[in-house]
Scaffold this motif. Sequence first.
Motif, PDB file in Angstrom:
ATOM      1  N   GLU A  17     -27.421 -52.522  44.779  1.00  0.00           N
ATOM      2  CA  GLU A  17     -26.350 -52.425  43.775  1.00  0.00           C
ATOM      3  C   GLU A  17     -24.982 -52.635  44.429  1.00  0.00           C
ATOM      4  O   GLU A  17     -24.109 -53.294  43.859  1.00  0.00           O
ATOM      5  N   GLU A  50     -21.179 -52.469  38.864  1.00  0.00           N
ATOM      6  CA  GLU A  50     -22.227 -52.418  39.898  1.00  0.00           C
ATOM      7  C   GLU A  50     -22.032 -51.229  40.825  1.00  0.00           C
ATOM      8  O   GLU A  50     -23.000 -50.592  41.235  1.00  0.00           O
ATOM      9  N   HIS A  53     -23.473 -48.397  39.102  1.00  0.00           N
ATOM     10  CA  HIS A  53     -24.940 -48.394  39.162  1.00  0.00           C
ATOM     11  C   HIS A  53     -25.402 -47.747  40.469  1.00  0.00           C
ATOM     12  O   HIS A  53     -26.363 -46.975  40.494  1.00  0.00           O
ATOM     13  N   GLN A 127     -30.504 -54.123  32.492  1.00  0.00           N
ATOM     14  CA  GLN A 127     -30.831 -55.484  32.954  1.00  0.00           C
ATOM     15  C   GLN A 127     -31.016 -56.450  31.788  1.00  0.00           C
ATOM     16  O   GLN A 127     -30.697 -57.637  31.910  1.00  0.00           O
TER      17      GLN A 127
HETATM   18 FE   LIG Z   1     -26.651 -53.358  38.729  1.00  0.00          FE
END
Ligand SMILES: [Fe+2]
Length: 160
Positions: A17, A50, A53, A127
């Motif tokens: 990530e 990200e 995440h 996703q």
């Molecule tokens: Fe991701």
Amino acid sequence: MINNKMLDALNDQINAEFWSAFLYLSMSADFESKGFEGFAHWFRVQYKEESEHALKIFDYINDRGGTVRLHAIKEVTQTWPTPLAAFEDVLTHELKVTSLIHNLMDIAVQEKDYATQNFLRWYIDEQVEEEKNATAIIEKLKRVGDGGGLVYIDKELKKR
Ligand SMILES: [Fe+2]
Ligand SMILES: [Fe+2]
């Protein structure tokens, strides 16, 4: 407590990530330098996503009594010839991330780790979103080609 196999796999995903975050930040830098403010902005927002995440997994490992281990981030590409080339890389990359998440789910199922299975469901849904977004932008970019339409898409992406 979380078992070692699951823990190692989740720690690897933190790295993946952060690598994603780094890739998007690199895209942001490249398009900023080329005067595509909207693309640069979009990639920068994605960089933040990200990082989140990664941090979500970081927190989850801690919640489960595991230890987070951070590893070096491998180098990313630094320049893309066109926005379309960048978004084609995005889609390829996100498909790869989807398979990584699915792998994690396979491990969680094998290990009968029900809490991690629940935790991963959010990433599975995310996703779907990532692939959808990349595909939609690729389609638009293909439609407009290299002309003035690019300026329009650049403006659109600035609204993100
Ligand atoms: Fe991701
Ligand atoms: Fe997303």
